[in-house]
Design a protein around this motif. Structure first.
Motif, PDB file in Angstrom:
ATOM      1  N   GLU A  39     -34.841  38.393  -5.574  1.00 56.53           N
ATOM      2  CA  GLU A  39     -36.256  38.183  -5.285  1.00 56.53           C
ATOM      3  C   GLU A  39     -36.595  38.950  -4.011  1.00 56.53           C
ATOM      4  OE1 GLU A  39     -36.898  33.974  -5.091  1.00 56.53           O
ATOM      5  OE2 GLU A  39     -37.328  33.845  -7.230  1.00 56.53           O
ATOM      6  N   ASN A  41     -39.243  39.510  -0.960  1.00 53.41           N
ATOM      7  CA  ASN A  41     -40.378  38.973  -0.227  1.00 53.41           C
ATOM      8  C   ASN A  41     -41.005  40.116   0.565  1.00 53.41           C
ATOM      9  OD1 ASN A  41     -42.248  37.697   1.362  1.00 53.41           O
ATOM     10  ND2 ASN A  41     -40.898  36.038   1.999  1.00 53.41           N
ATOM     11  N   TYR A 108     -42.797  37.317 -12.940  1.00 51.77           N
ATOM     12  CA  TYR A 108     -43.924  36.855 -12.123  1.00 51.77           C
ATOM     13  C   TYR A 108     -43.882  37.405 -10.702  1.00 51.77           C
ATOM     14  CZ  TYR A 108     -40.448  33.831  -9.952  1.00 51.77           C
ATOM     15  OH  TYR A 108     -39.339  33.382  -9.288  1.00 51.77           O
ATOM     16  N   SER A 110     -44.951  35.499  -6.928  1.00 50.78           N
ATOM     17  CA  SER A 110     -45.344  34.231  -6.303  1.00 50.78           C
ATOM     18  C   SER A 110     -45.927  34.528  -4.928  1.00 50.78           C
ATOM     19  CB  SER A 110     -44.122  33.304  -6.175  1.00 50.78           C
ATOM     20  OG  SER A 110     -44.483  32.107  -5.523  1.00 50.78           O
ATOM     21  N   SER A 112     -47.880  32.904  -1.421  1.00 51.67           N
ATOM     22  CA  SER A 112     -48.281  31.774  -0.579  1.00 51.67           C
ATOM     23  C   SER A 112     -49.333  32.288   0.400  1.00 51.67           C
ATOM     24  CB  SER A 112     -47.076  31.207   0.174  1.00 51.67           C
ATOM     25  OG  SER A 112     -47.464  30.139   1.001  1.00 51.67           O
ATOM     26  N   THR A 153     -49.602  27.973  -2.874  1.00 52.67           N
ATOM     27  CA  THR A 153     -48.646  28.892  -3.490  1.00 52.67           C
ATOM     28  C   THR A 153     -48.917  28.953  -4.984  1.00 52.67           C
ATOM     29  OG1 THR A 153     -46.935  28.392  -1.841  1.00 52.67           O
ATOM     30  CG2 THR A 153     -46.208  29.398  -3.916  1.00 52.67           C
ATOM     31  N   ILE A 154     -49.122  30.158  -5.492  1.00 54.80           N
ATOM     32  CA  ILE A 154     -49.354  30.322  -6.923  1.00 54.80           C
ATOM     33  C   ILE A 154     -48.342  31.317  -7.477  1.00 54.80           C
ATOM     34  CG2 ILE A 154     -51.802  29.742  -6.808  1.00 54.80           C
ATOM     35  CD1 ILE A 154     -52.451  32.674  -6.977  1.00 54.80           C
ATOM     36  N   LYS A 155     -47.870  31.021  -8.675  1.00 56.47           N
ATOM     37  CA  LYS A 155     -46.936  31.900  -9.371  1.00 56.47           C
ATOM     38  C   LYS A 155     -47.717  32.557 -10.507  1.00 56.47           C
ATOM     39  CE  LYS A 155     -42.688  30.571  -9.939  1.00 56.47           C
ATOM     40  NZ  LYS A 155     -41.468  29.866 -10.458  1.00 56.47           N
ATOM     41  N   GLU A 201     -40.148  38.715  -8.421  1.00 59.78           N
ATOM     42  CA  GLU A 201     -38.905  38.505  -9.168  1.00 59.78           C
ATOM     43  C   GLU A 201     -38.483  39.847  -9.737  1.00 59.78           C
ATOM     44  OE1 GLU A 201     -37.289  35.436 -12.542  1.00 59.78           O
ATOM     45  OE2 GLU A 201     -39.163  36.485 -12.912  1.00 59.78           O
TER      46      GLU A 201
END
Length: 202
Positions: A39, A41, A108, A110, A112, A153-155, A201
């Motif tokens: 993942e 960030n 996806y 994600s 925040s 936070t949305i995925k 991801e």
């Protein structure tokens, strides 16, 4: 003799146990190294860029990002035009560059964030040659609803990114993904956008 016989009887089971341990160790090692489980960030790893009537410059945005681990953008008083905040998927010191080929297992992104206004999240694809981002026109996008009071936070599945945000719009090609644009098309004075994480991801 009895002791020797007992040891010999146990030997096959010891070998089987050792073999199982070896298999588990190797399997765990491959799992850790498999890039499909990584993942990214983008707040932690990548330089961010800004355009439009924002108080912050690229330098101040990235200074705050490195010190506080957050992206913060504030609209100027009586802003004219849109504010566009963008970041490459693959780390770059330029606001352009080769696209990223995400794995088939990537499903996806994600995010925040906290925002006083609606933000349009565009996913910009690379050119056909794979050497840089496509400029101009419209891009697969989704809405980030306003969340002025608290971080949310949305995925977002990749299948939600469609051309112009239309239900029947062309789907995003995640094998040719260049960067994200966080766009406030109609900023008001003091509009605030803060981003804690953008996790892709891969």
């Amino acid at each position: 003799m009895k002791l020797k016989s007992t040891f010999l009887n146990r030997l096959p089971s010891m070998i089987r146990f050792s073999f199982l341990i070896l298999v588990l160790f190797i399997s765990c090692g491959f799992h850790r190294e498999n890039p499909s489980h990584r993942e990214l960030n983008l707040v932690q790893s990548n330089t961010w860029f800004i355009a439009g009537p924002a108080k912050e410059t690229q330098e101040t945005i990235n200074t705050v990002r490195e010190k506080e681990g957050i992206i913060r953008v504030t609209a100027k008083t009586a802003p004219v035009g849109e504010i566009e905040l963008n970041v490459m998927i693959t780390a770059s010191d330029s606001n352009d560059g080769p696209a990223t080929n995400l794995s088939n297992s990537s499903k996806y992104v994600s995010i925040s964030y906290k925002s006083s206004q609606l933000i349009k999240l565009q996913a910009r694809e690379g050119n056909n040659e794979g050497t840089g981002c496509v400029h101009g026109g419209s891009h697969p996008r989704v809405d980030l609803p306003a969340s002025p009071e608290k971080f949310t936070t949305i995925k977002i599945p990749w299948t939600h990114f469609k051309q112009d945000g239309l239900p029947n719009g062309k789907l995003l090609n995640i094998h040719n993904l260049c960067k994200f644009n966080f766009v406030n098309y109609n900023p008001v004075s003091g509009a605030l956008l803060e981003i804690k994480s953008v996790i892709v991801e891969n």
